[in-house]
Structures are given as structure tokens and as C-alpha cells.
Design a protein around this motif. Structure first.
Motif, PDB file in Angstrom:
ATOM      1  N   VAL A  34      48.066  22.605  36.227  1.00 19.90           N
ATOM      2  CA  VAL A  34      49.210  22.908  37.077  1.00 19.90           C
ATOM      3  C   VAL A  34      48.825  23.948  38.110  1.00 19.90           C
ATOM      4  O   VAL A  34      48.204  24.973  37.791  1.00 19.90           O
ATOM      5  CB  VAL A  34      50.390  23.413  36.227  1.00 19.90           C
ATOM      6  N   VAL A  35      49.176  23.666  39.364  1.00 19.53           N
ATOM      7  CA  VAL A  35      48.958  24.614  40.464  1.00 19.53           C
ATOM      8  C   VAL A  35      50.338  25.086  40.907  1.00 19.53           C
ATOM      9  O   VAL A  35      51.075  24.353  41.566  1.00 19.53           O
ATOM     10  CB  VAL A  35      48.196  23.946  41.623  1.00 19.53           C
ATOM     11  N   PRO A  36      50.732  26.324  40.538  1.00 19.56           N
ATOM     12  CA  PRO A  36      52.094  26.786  40.815  1.00 19.56           C
ATOM     13  C   PRO A  36      52.404  26.875  42.303  1.00 19.56           C
ATOM     14  O   PRO A  36      51.505  27.003  43.147  1.00 19.56           O
ATOM     15  CB  PRO A  36      52.123  28.180  40.169  1.00 19.56           C
ATOM     16  N   LYS A  37      53.683  26.805  42.601  1.00 19.66           N
ATOM     17  CA  LYS A  37      54.186  26.950  43.961  1.00 19.66           C
ATOM     18  C   LYS A  37      53.668  28.242  44.574  1.00 19.66           C
ATOM     19  O   LYS A  37      53.693  29.294  43.940  1.00 19.66           O
ATOM     20  CB  LYS A  37      55.709  26.948  43.935  1.00 19.66           C
ATOM     21  N   GLY A  38      53.174  28.153  45.805  1.00 23.98           N
ATOM     22  CA  GLY A  38      52.706  29.338  46.498  1.00 23.98           C
ATOM     23  C   GLY A  38      51.227  29.627  46.337  1.00 23.98           C
ATOM     24  O   GLY A  38      50.710  30.553  46.956  1.00 23.98           O
ATOM     25  N   THR A  39      50.524  28.814  45.533  1.00 25.13           N
ATOM     26  CA  THR A  39      49.087  29.049  45.349  1.00 25.13           C
ATOM     27  C   THR A  39      48.325  28.808  46.640  1.00 25.13           C
ATOM     28  O   THR A  39      47.391  29.523  46.979  1.00 25.13           O
ATOM     29  CB  THR A  39      48.543  28.150  44.223  1.00 25.13           C
ATOM     30  N   GLY A  40      48.711  27.790  47.377  1.00 28.77           N
ATOM     31  CA  GLY A  40      48.074  27.489  48.660  1.00 28.77           C
ATOM     32  C   GLY A  40      46.953  26.491  48.546  1.00 28.77           C
ATOM     33  O   GLY A  40      47.097  25.342  48.927  1.00 28.77           O
ATOM     34  N   SER A  41      45.828  26.898  48.006  1.00 31.81           N
ATOM     35  CA  SER A  41      44.710  25.974  47.813  1.00 31.81           C
ATOM     36  C   SER A  41      43.853  26.480  46.672  1.00 31.81           C
ATOM     37  O   SER A  41      43.911  27.657  46.296  1.00 31.81           O
ATOM     38  CB  SER A  41      43.870  25.827  49.082  1.00 31.81           C
ATOM     39  N   VAL A  42      43.075  25.568  46.124  1.00 34.25           N
ATOM     40  CA  VAL A  42      42.151  25.919  45.044  1.00 34.25           C
ATOM     41  C   VAL A  42      40.781  25.345  45.367  1.00 34.25           C
ATOM     42  O   VAL A  42      40.662  24.355  46.105  1.00 34.25           O
ATOM     43  CB  VAL A  42      42.629  25.371  43.676  1.00 34.25           C
ATOM     44  N   ALA A  43      39.757  25.977  44.849  1.00 37.00           N
ATOM     45  CA  ALA A  43      38.401  25.437  44.939  1.00 37.00           C
ATOM     46  C   ALA A  43      38.146  24.630  43.670  1.00 37.00           C
ATOM     47  O   ALA A  43      38.490  25.066  42.572  1.00 37.00           O
ATOM     48  CB  ALA A  43      37.381  26.551  45.081  1.00 37.00           C
ATOM     49  N   VAL A  44      37.567  23.453  43.836  1.00 37.17           N
ATOM     50  CA  VAL A  44      37.243  22.619  42.683  1.00 37.17           C
ATOM     51  C   VAL A  44      35.753  22.343  42.697  1.00 37.17           C
ATOM     52  O   VAL A  44      35.219  21.798  43.676  1.00 37.17           O
ATOM     53  CB  VAL A  44      38.028  21.296  42.703  1.00 37.17           C
ATOM     54  N   ALA A  45      35.082  22.735  41.626  1.00 35.43           N
ATOM     55  CA  ALA A  45      33.681  22.397  41.445  1.00 35.43           C
ATOM     56  C   ALA A  45      33.636  21.066  40.705  1.00 35.43           C
ATOM     57  O   ALA A  45      33.895  21.002  39.504  1.00 35.43           O
ATOM     58  CB  ALA A  45      32.967  23.489  40.654  1.00 35.43           C
ATOM     59  N   ALA A  46      33.355  20.010  41.446  1.00 33.80           N
ATOM     60  CA  ALA A  46      33.391  18.660  40.892  1.00 33.80           C
ATOM     61  C   ALA A  46      31.995  18.238  40.468  1.00 33.80           C
ATOM     62  O   ALA A  46      31.062  18.244  41.268  1.00 33.80           O
ATOM     63  CB  ALA A  46      33.945  17.687  41.925  1.00 33.80           C
ATOM     64  N   GLY A  47      31.866  17.864  39.212  1.00 36.65           N
ATOM     65  CA  GLY A  47      30.584  17.390  38.733  1.00 36.65           C
ATOM     66  C   GLY A  47      30.309  15.971  39.192  1.00 36.65           C
ATOM     67  O   GLY A  47      31.200  15.254  39.640  1.00 36.65           O
ATOM     68  N   ALA A  48      29.051  15.555  39.101  1.00 36.74           N
ATOM     69  CA  ALA A  48      28.686  14.184  39.448  1.00 36.74           C
ATOM     70  C   ALA A  48      29.477  13.212  38.580  1.00 36.74           C
ATOM     71  O   ALA A  48      29.589  13.383  37.367  1.00 36.74           O
ATOM     72  CB  ALA A  48      27.195  13.980  39.259  1.00 36.74           C
ATOM     73  N   GLY A  49      30.055  12.192  39.212  1.00 36.93           N
ATOM     74  CA  GLY A  49      30.846  11.213  38.471  1.00 36.93           C
ATOM     75  C   GLY A  49      32.284  11.616  38.227  1.00 36.93           C
ATOM     76  O   GLY A  49      33.035  10.866  37.614  1.00 36.93           O
ATOM     77  N   ALA A  50      32.676  12.792  38.700  1.00 35.35           N
ATOM     78  CA  ALA A  50      34.040  13.253  38.484  1.00 35.35           C
ATOM     79  C   ALA A  50      35.002  12.536  39.435  1.00 35.35           C
ATOM     80  O   ALA A  50      34.639  12.142  40.543  1.00 35.35           O
ATOM     81  CB  ALA A  50      34.130  14.756  38.702  1.00 35.35           C
ATOM     82  N   ALA A  51      36.215  12.364  38.971  1.00 37.29           N
ATOM     83  CA  ALA A  51      37.306  11.857  39.812  1.00 37.29           C
ATOM     84  C   ALA A  51      38.587  12.493  39.322  1.00 37.29           C
ATOM     85  O   ALA A  51      38.791  12.675  38.114  1.00 37.29           O
ATOM     86  CB  ALA A  51      37.402  10.328  39.733  1.00 37.29           C
ATOM     87  N   PHE A  52      39.465  12.840  40.266  1.00 39.27           N
ATOM     88  CA  PHE A  52      40.743  13.409  39.886  1.00 39.27           C
ATOM     89  C   PHE A  52      41.760  13.079  40.968  1.00 39.27           C
ATOM     90  O   PHE A  52      41.414  12.679  42.088  1.00 39.27           O
ATOM     91  CB  PHE A  52      40.654  14.928  39.663  1.00 39.27           C
ATOM     92  N   VAL A  53      43.035  13.226  40.621  1.00 39.49           N
ATOM     93  CA  VAL A  53      44.094  13.043  41.602  1.00 39.49           C
ATOM     94  C   VAL A  53      44.868  14.337  41.755  1.00 39.49           C
ATOM     95  O   VAL A  53      44.961  15.148  40.826  1.00 39.49           O
ATOM     96  CB  VAL A  53      45.061  11.891  41.237  1.00 39.49           C
ATOM     97  N   ARG A  54      45.407  14.506  42.941  1.00 40.26           N
ATOM     98  CA  ARG A  54      46.333  15.599  43.243  1.00 40.26           C
ATOM     99  C   ARG A  54      47.730  15.007  43.355  1.00 40.26           C
ATOM    100  O   ARG A  54      47.974  14.144  44.195  1.00 40.26           O
ATOM    101  CB  ARG A  54      45.932  16.269  44.561  1.00 40.26           C
ATOM    102  N   CYS A  55      48.632  15.454  42.501  1.00 40.95           N
ATOM    103  CA  CYS A  55      50.033  15.062  42.562  1.00 40.95           C
ATOM    104  C   CYS A  55      50.798  16.277  43.072  1.00 40.95           C
ATOM    105  O   CYS A  55      50.748  17.339  42.439  1.00 40.95           O
ATOM    106  CB  CYS A  55      50.552  14.654  41.195  1.00 40.95           C
ATOM    107  N   MET A  56      51.502  16.124  44.188  1.00 37.37           N
ATOM    108  CA  MET A  56      52.076  17.292  44.837  1.00 37.37           C
ATOM    109  C   MET A  56      53.501  17.010  45.287  1.00 37.37           C
ATOM    110  O   MET A  56      53.799  15.939  45.823  1.00 37.37           O
ATOM    111  CB  MET A  56      51.204  17.680  46.029  1.00 37.37           C
ATOM    112  N   ALA A  57      54.371  17.986  45.064  1.00 39.75           N
ATOM    113  CA  ALA A  57      55.737  17.923  45.570  1.00 39.75           C
ATOM    114  C   ALA A  57      55.808  18.592  46.930  1.00 39.75           C
ATOM    115  O   ALA A  57      54.942  19.411  47.270  1.00 39.75           O
ATOM    116  CB  ALA A  57      56.677  18.605  44.587  1.00 39.75           C
ATOM    117  N   PRO A  58      56.818  18.281  47.740  1.00 39.42           N
ATOM    118  CA  PRO A  58      56.950  18.944  49.032  1.00 39.42           C
ATOM    119  C   PRO A  58      57.129  20.450  48.858  1.00 39.42           C
ATOM    120  O   PRO A  58      57.613  20.921  47.829  1.00 39.42           O
ATOM    121  CB  PRO A  58      58.212  18.310  49.639  1.00 39.42           C
ATOM    122  N   ALA A  59      56.741  21.204  49.875  1.00 36.11           N
ATOM    123  CA  ALA A  59      56.881  22.659  49.823  1.00 36.11           C
ATOM    124  C   ALA A  59      58.349  23.051  49.716  1.00 36.11           C
ATOM    125  O   ALA A  59      59.212  22.382  50.271  1.00 36.11           O
ATOM    126  CB  ALA A  59      56.261  23.268  51.072  1.00 36.11           C
TER     127      ALA A  59
END
Length: 304
Positions: free
Chosen positions: A279-304
Motif C-alpha cells: 500500500v502506498v498511502p495518499k500523499g506519498t507522491g512517488s516511490v523507487a522500485v528496485a525490480a529484479g530480473a523477471g519481475a512484473a507488478f501492477v500499480r492500482c491507483m485511485a484519483p488524487a
């Protein structure tokens, strides 16, 4: 609004369903029950926080600290048999019925056996009277539009759309935080129906259907609607794995689809693994993600 709460990971909550499975591998090695599991709730209010300052608490109990109730309920669905034919109200209809909000959702297809399908919307000319009669004589399925699905498909399920899910797929569902469901037809299974409420909110025409993906710099936008957007990040190999910036205009979460990544903020690091949500709480802004080889993920986001 900003928040001082760092992103944190949730433990899935497994919902038993008559149409579910006992074995959810490779997504989960165990579920804690021998009953059939149909849904893994990744951001449900009863999910337990696994990391950070609120570790061990239920997700719903920290709403005040993260800017209010989390607006998105994200799940993995594991249909082994047909789901009931059902419908959800929109916000106005839900309010008129005394509910907090309606339920608009989408499905992203993660696995699909040959012949897998969903039912999405009514065929032309079907009204409440015809549908009521079809429920009575056991032919309600015949009045629905059947849509074949393949891995990578995104389907929008607008509120008011009569729908069902067939067996043989695994779906990532992103929806408004609501569990208002009116079951119209259930193939004779001994479960409660909500026919009158369902007929009152169902719509002959909606915006439901398959959505074409859009490539954007660094990710693929799978869907963007009033209540949510869903984006896929993948294709990391030895040359591209490493830190990427993932922006959040509003509250949201990252869901691991494969491999392992690490979500990094000034508040610390959180490992993102398959079938888990960070979970990325409201107001965080952005995060850095260190993605390993073969990694996949989705971002599910609500409007501001």
C-alpha cells in the motif's frame, strides 16, 4: 495532503467460495483452510499489515493515519466453477438503497485456459421482464453476452452491468471498496438471490467491455476510469533491472505478479512478492522500485 506513513505490505485474506479452488499455486502455497477459496483479498479491510510501524494490525484500523478509508479493493479471483450471475449498483443507486457506495470494477486476466470466458452485459432487447422470466425458467445465462478471454485482457465492468465469470481463469480485480452484490441467478445452488434489487439497478447498456492497453513511457496503461487506473510494469532483464520511479497521484498499491522487487522510500524498504500488495498511502507522491530480473507488478491507483 502528505502522510508520514511509509508504504507497507499486507497479508492476503482468503475468502471461501463454493466456486473456488483448494490449490492456489503458484500464487499461494497455502491458504490456512481446507475449504474452497475463491478470492484472495489483497487490500481488504481485514487484511493484516505485515511490515512497518503498524505491523500486526488490521488494515481498516489504520485508516485515520493514511488519510481515510482505502478507496480500492484489489483481489485475485480463482474461479473453478461458474460464478453467479450478478450486478452491482452505481453510487447513486447504492445511496438510495442505504449503502455507502456502489461498485465499479475491472478484471485483468492473469491466467486463462482454452475456452475461458466471462459474461458481460445483456444481449440486445433484454429488459427486466425478460430477464425475470429467464431466471424463473433457468435460462438466464442465454441472455448474457459471452466474451472469450486470454492472458493480458483487461475488462471494464461498469456498475449496472449484469455479469458472470466462467471457470478456468485467474483474474486481478480492482474495484471500489464495496461488497454490494446483487445475485440474480445461481444455477440452482442453495444461496440467497437478490432478484428485485438486482433488476432495479441493472442497465440494458453500459460502458463495459474489453479495454485496449496504451504504452506510456516506462509502463503499460491497462485501464483508466473514474475510480481507478491500473498500469503494468515489466520486461525487466539484467540490463534494465534496477531502480525505477513509480509515481502516485493519489492513494494506491503495487501488486506483485512475478519475481521480487523492493519498494524504497525515505521511510524504509518493503519487499514486493507475487500475490502480495504494498500500500502506498495518499500523499506519498512517488516511490523507487528496485525490480529484479523477471519481475512484473501492477500499480492500482485511485484519483488524487
Amino acid at each position: 495532503m502528505t502522510t508520514s506513513v511509509a508504504p507497507f505490505r499486507l497479508k492476503p485474506w482468503f475468502s471461501e467460495r463454493v466456486w473456488g479452488r483448494q490449490d492456489l499455486r503458484p500464487w499461494y502455497s497455502e491458504t490456512g483452510t481446507k475449504e474452497l477459496v475463491g478470492e484472495a483479498w489483497l487490500t481488504g479491510p481485514q487484511c493484516i499489515i505485515e511490515t512497518g510501524e503498524f505491523s500486526g494490525r488490521e488494515f481498516a484500523s489504520v485508516a485515520a493515519q493514511i488519510g481515510g478509508e482505502f478507496p480500492l479493493l484489489v483481489k485475485l479471483l480463482f474461479p473453478n466453477e461458474k460464478l453467479s450471475v450478478q450486478v452491482h449498483p452505481d453510487d447513486a443507486q447504492a445511496a438510495a438503497m442505504g449503502e455507502v457506495r456502489g461498485k465499479t470494477e475491472c478484471w485483468y486476466v492473469l491466467e486463462a485456459e482454452p475456452g475461458a470466458y466471462v459474461s458481460l452485459g445483456l444481449k440486445d432487447g433484454v429488459d427486466a421482464a425478460k430477464f425475470r422470466a429467464a431466471v424463473a425458467d433457468g435460462t438466464a445465462e442465454d441472455l448474457l453476452r459471452q466474451v472469450p478471454v486470454s492472458v493480458g485482457d483487461m475488462l471494464f465492468v461498469d456498475a449496472g452491468t449484469v455479469h458472470a465469470i466462467g471457470p478456468g481463469s485467474v483474474l486481478l480485480e480492482t474495484q471500489q471498496t464495496s461488497d454490494v452484490t446483487y445475485r440474480l441467478y445461481d444455477y440452482g445452488r442453495p444461496r440467497e438471490l437478490h432478484l428485485e434489487k438486482g433488476l432495479a439497478v441493472m442497465k440494458a447498456q453500459t460502458a463495459a467491455g474489453k479495454v485496449s492497453p496504451k504504452k506510456i513511457d516506462g509502463f503499460v496503461r491497462l485501464i483508466e476510469q473514474k475510480y481507478f487506473s491500473v498500469d503494468r510494469f515489466d520486461r525487466f532483464d539484467a540490463s534494465t533491472a534496477g531502480n525505477i520511479q513509480v509515481a502516485f497521484d493519489g492513494p494506491g498499491c503495487l501488486v506483485g505478479l512475478s519475481g521480487t522487487s523492493v519498494v524504497k522510500t525515505s521511510g524504509g524498504e518493503v519487499e514486493l512478492t507475487t500475490g502480495r500488495a504494498v500500500v502506498v498511502p495518499k500523499g506519498t507522491g512517488s516511490v523507487a522500485v528496485a525490480a529484479g530480473a523477471g519481475a512484473a507488478f501492477v500499480r492500482c491507483m485511485a484519483p488524487a
